[in-house]
Design a protein around this motif. Structure first.
Motif, PDB file in Angstrom:
ATOM      1  N   LYS A   1     -15.162  87.882 145.976  1.00 26.53           N
ATOM      2  CA  LYS A   1     -14.106  87.415 145.066  1.00 26.53           C
ATOM      3  C   LYS A   1     -14.647  86.807 143.782  1.00 26.53           C
ATOM      4  CE  LYS A   1     -13.664  83.074 147.595  1.00 26.53           C
ATOM      5  NZ  LYS A   1     -12.775  82.281 148.447  1.00 26.53           N
ATOM      6  N   PHE A   2     -15.962  86.564 143.717  1.00 30.28           N
ATOM      7  CA  PHE A   2     -16.579  86.009 142.513  1.00 30.28           C
ATOM      8  C   PHE A   2     -17.224  87.085 141.638  1.00 30.28           C
ATOM      9  CE2 PHE A   2     -16.827  82.782 145.879  1.00 30.28           C
ATOM     10  CZ  PHE A   2     -15.986  81.831 145.335  1.00 30.28           C
ATOM     11  N   GLY A   3     -17.167  88.344 142.088  1.00 30.79           N
ATOM     12  CA  GLY A   3     -17.753  89.444 141.325  1.00 30.79           C
ATOM     13  C   GLY A   3     -19.195  89.746 141.680  1.00 30.79           C
ATOM     14  N   VAL A   4     -19.718  89.126 142.743  1.00 27.69           N
ATOM     15  CA  VAL A   4     -21.092  89.391 143.176  1.00 27.69           C
ATOM     16  C   VAL A   4     -21.078  90.594 144.113  1.00 27.69           C
ATOM     17  CG1 VAL A   4     -23.112  88.457 144.360  1.00 27.69           C
ATOM     18  CG2 VAL A   4     -21.682  86.950 142.965  1.00 27.69           C
ATOM     19  N   ASN A   5     -21.981  91.549 143.869  1.00 29.46           N
ATOM     20  CA  ASN A   5     -22.057  92.774 144.654  1.00 29.46           C
ATOM     21  C   ASN A   5     -23.098  92.659 145.753  1.00 29.46           C
ATOM     22  OD1 ASN A   5     -20.564  95.288 143.268  1.00 29.46           O
ATOM     23  ND2 ASN A   5     -21.109  93.729 141.768  1.00 29.46           N
ATOM     24  N   PHE A   6     -22.752  93.208 146.914  1.00 31.87           N
ATOM     25  CA  PHE A   6     -23.651  93.215 148.062  1.00 31.87           C
ATOM     26  C   PHE A   6     -23.770  94.628 148.607  1.00 31.87           C
ATOM     27  CE2 PHE A   6     -21.923  88.998 147.818  1.00 31.87           C
ATOM     28  CZ  PHE A   6     -22.937  88.152 148.230  1.00 31.87           C
ATOM     29  N   GLN A   7     -24.991  95.077 148.807  1.00 33.01           N
ATOM     30  CA  GLN A   7     -25.237  96.308 149.526  1.00 33.01           C
ATOM     31  C   GLN A   7     -25.671  95.903 150.929  1.00 33.01           C
ATOM     32  OE1 GLN A   7     -27.494  99.429 147.470  1.00 33.01           O
ATOM     33  NE2 GLN A   7     -27.405  98.123 145.649  1.00 33.01           N
TER      34      GLN A   7
ATOM     35  N   GLU B   1     -23.213  88.386 132.586  1.00 23.40           N
ATOM     36  CA  GLU B   1     -22.017  88.739 133.343  1.00 23.40           C
ATOM     37  C   GLU B   1     -22.422  89.598 134.526  1.00 23.40           C
ATOM     38  OE1 GLU B   1     -18.441  90.196 131.553  1.00 23.40           O
ATOM     39  OE2 GLU B   1     -18.934  89.185 129.673  1.00 23.40           O
ATOM     40  N   MET B   2     -21.875  89.251 135.697  1.00 26.67           N
ATOM     41  CA  MET B   2     -22.143  90.063 136.876  1.00 26.67           C
ATOM     42  C   MET B   2     -21.528  91.444 136.674  1.00 26.67           C
ATOM     43  SD  MET B   2     -23.978  88.254 138.874  1.00 26.67           S
ATOM     44  CE  MET B   2     -23.973  89.302 140.305  1.00 26.67           C
ATOM     45  N   ASN B   3     -22.229  92.464 137.156  1.00 22.83           N
ATOM     46  CA  ASN B   3     -21.721  93.826 137.102  1.00 22.83           C
ATOM     47  C   ASN B   3     -22.322  94.607 138.271  1.00 22.83           C
ATOM     48  OD1 ASN B   3     -24.155  95.440 136.206  1.00 22.83           O
ATOM     49  ND2 ASN B   3     -24.066  93.929 134.558  1.00 22.83           N
ATOM     50  N   PRO B   4     -21.787  95.808 138.590  1.00 19.38           N
ATOM     51  CA  PRO B   4     -22.262  96.560 139.750  1.00 19.38           C
ATOM     52  C   PRO B   4     -23.746  96.949 139.700  1.00 19.38           C
ATOM     53  CG  PRO B   4     -20.135  97.364 139.093  1.00 19.38           C
ATOM     54  CD  PRO B   4     -20.582  96.393 138.021  1.00 19.38           C
ATOM     55  N   ALA B   5     -24.358  96.893 138.526  1.00 19.26           N
ATOM     56  CA  ALA B   5     -25.782  97.217 138.435  1.00 19.26           C
ATOM     57  C   ALA B   5     -26.636  96.119 139.062  1.00 19.26           C
ATOM     58  CB  ALA B   5     -26.190  97.430 136.979  1.00 19.26           C
ATOM     59  N   MET B   6     -26.053  94.938 139.267  1.00 22.52           N
ATOM     60  CA  MET B   6     -26.756  93.827 139.904  1.00 22.52           C
ATOM     61  C   MET B   6     -26.134  93.600 141.270  1.00 22.52           C
ATOM     62  SD  MET B   6     -27.134  91.124 136.767  1.00 22.52           S
ATOM     63  CE  MET B   6     -25.408  91.063 136.358  1.00 22.52           C
ATOM     64  N   SER B   7     -26.939  93.714 142.312  1.00 23.90           N
ATOM     65  CA  SER B   7     -26.393  93.493 143.648  1.00 23.90           C
ATOM     66  C   SER B   7     -27.452  92.884 144.550  1.00 23.90           C
ATOM     67  CB  SER B   7     -25.866  94.801 144.250  1.00 23.90           C
ATOM     68  OG  SER B   7     -26.898  95.738 144.390  1.00 23.90           O
ATOM     69  N   LEU B   8     -26.973  92.221 145.565  1.00 21.72           N
ATOM     70  CA  LEU B   8     -27.855  91.667 146.582  1.00 21.72           C
ATOM     71  C   LEU B   8     -27.914  92.678 147.720  1.00 21.72           C
ATOM     72  CD1 LEU B   8     -26.474  88.027 146.607  1.00 21.72           C
ATOM     73  CD2 LEU B   8     -28.516  88.859 145.455  1.00 21.72           C
ATOM     74  N   TYR B   9     -29.121  92.954 148.199  1.00 21.26           N
ATOM     75  CA  TYR B   9     -29.320  93.925 149.274  1.00 21.26           C
ATOM     76  C   TYR B   9     -29.583  93.151 150.553  1.00 21.26           C
ATOM     77  CZ  TYR B   9     -31.019  98.044 151.705  1.00 21.26           C
ATOM     78  OH  TYR B   9     -31.179  99.080 152.591  1.00 21.26           O
ATOM     79  N   VAL B  10     -28.757  93.396 151.569  1.00 19.46           N
ATOM     80  CA  VAL B  10     -28.865  92.669 152.829  1.00 19.46           C
ATOM     81  C   VAL B  10     -29.118  93.668 153.958  1.00 19.46           C
ATOM     82  CG1 VAL B  10     -27.701  91.128 154.450  1.00 19.46           C
ATOM     83  CG2 VAL B  10     -27.244  90.922 151.993  1.00 19.46           C
ATOM     84  N   THR B  11     -30.226  93.501 154.670  1.00 15.97           N
ATOM     85  CA  THR B  11     -30.521  94.321 155.835  1.00 15.97           C
ATOM     86  C   THR B  11     -30.034  93.574 157.075  1.00 15.97           C
ATOM     87  OG1 THR B  11     -32.483  95.236 154.763  1.00 15.97           O
ATOM     88  CG2 THR B  11     -32.327  95.488 157.145  1.00 15.97           C
ATOM     89  N   CYS B  12     -29.066  94.143 157.745  1.00 14.38           N
ATOM     90  CA  CYS B  12     -28.485  93.520 158.935  1.00 14.38           C
ATOM     91  C   CYS B  12     -29.309  93.885 160.168  1.00 14.38           C
ATOM     92  CB  CYS B  12     -27.049  93.981 159.115  1.00 14.38           C
ATOM     93  SG  CYS B  12     -25.988  93.526 157.732  1.00 14.38           S
ATOM     94  N   GLU B  13     -29.262  92.987 161.149  1.00 11.73           N
ATOM     95  CA  GLU B  13     -30.027  93.209 162.377  1.00 11.73           C
ATOM     96  C   GLU B  13     -29.177  93.750 163.517  1.00 11.73           C
ATOM     97  OE1 GLU B  13     -32.372  89.817 163.407  1.00 11.73           O
ATOM     98  OE2 GLU B  13     -33.303  89.731 161.431  1.00 11.73           O
ATOM     99  N   SER B  14     -27.848  93.731 163.362  1.00 11.93           N
ATOM    100  CA  SER B  14     -26.972  94.240 164.417  1.00 11.93           C
ATOM    101  C   SER B  14     -25.662  94.728 163.806  1.00 11.93           C
ATOM    102  CB  SER B  14     -26.675  93.140 165.441  1.00 11.93           C
ATOM    103  OG  SER B  14     -25.856  92.136 164.854  1.00 11.93           O
ATOM    104  N   ALA B  15     -24.947  95.545 164.585  1.00 11.33           N
ATOM    105  CA  ALA B  15     -23.635  96.028 164.143  1.00 11.33           C
ATOM    106  C   ALA B  15     -22.660  94.857 164.006  1.00 11.33           C
ATOM    107  CB  ALA B  15     -23.099  97.068 165.122  1.00 11.33           C
ATOM    108  N   MET B  16     -22.802  93.857 164.861  1.00 10.80           N
ATOM    109  CA  MET B  16     -21.924  92.689 164.794  1.00 10.80           C
ATOM    110  C   MET B  16     -22.162  91.913 163.494  1.00 10.80           C
ATOM    111  SD  MET B  16     -21.139  89.931 167.794  1.00 10.80           S
ATOM    112  CE  MET B  16     -22.531  88.835 167.646  1.00 10.80           C
ATOM    113  N   GLU B  17     -23.408  91.741 163.097  1.00 14.51           N
ATOM    114  CA  GLU B  17     -23.717  91.061 161.839  1.00 14.51           C
ATOM    115  C   GLU B  17     -23.174  91.861 160.658  1.00 14.51           C
ATOM    116  OE1 GLU B  17     -27.496  89.210 159.376  1.00 14.51           O
ATOM    117  OE2 GLU B  17     -27.881  90.851 160.760  1.00 14.51           O
TER     118      GLU B  17
END
Length: 70
Positions: free
Chosen positions: A56-62, A6-22
């Motif tokens: 909306k699917f319960g997947v966490n993103f940082q 089960e997805m939970n907040p302890a599991m998240s995808l970490y995304v490094t953005c390259e711009s403020a617009m992204e």
């Protein structure tokens, strides 16, 4: 006979953005129908912006927009 996780907040995808617009684009798309776990904020000295959102699917993103490196 697989193991279900089960997805939970302890599991998240970490995304490094390259711009403020992204950063803004991903933030608004992911939070739509989902939830804001940590609103977009500045976290000096490392990040110009950082946010933690759940889609909306319960997947966490940082989402992180690093400070510019010289």
């Amino acid at each position: 006979n697989g193991v279900e996780i089960e997805m939970n907040p302890a599991m998240s995808l970490y995304v490094t953005c390259e711009s403020a617009m992204e950063m803004e684009h991903l933030y608004s798309k992911i939070k739509s129908g989902g939830a804001i776990l940590m609103p977009k904020t500045e976290l000096p000295p490392t990040f110009r912006e950082f946010a933690w959102v759940q889609d909306k699917f319960g997947v966490n993103f940082q989402l992180a927009l690093p400070e510019q490196q010289s």
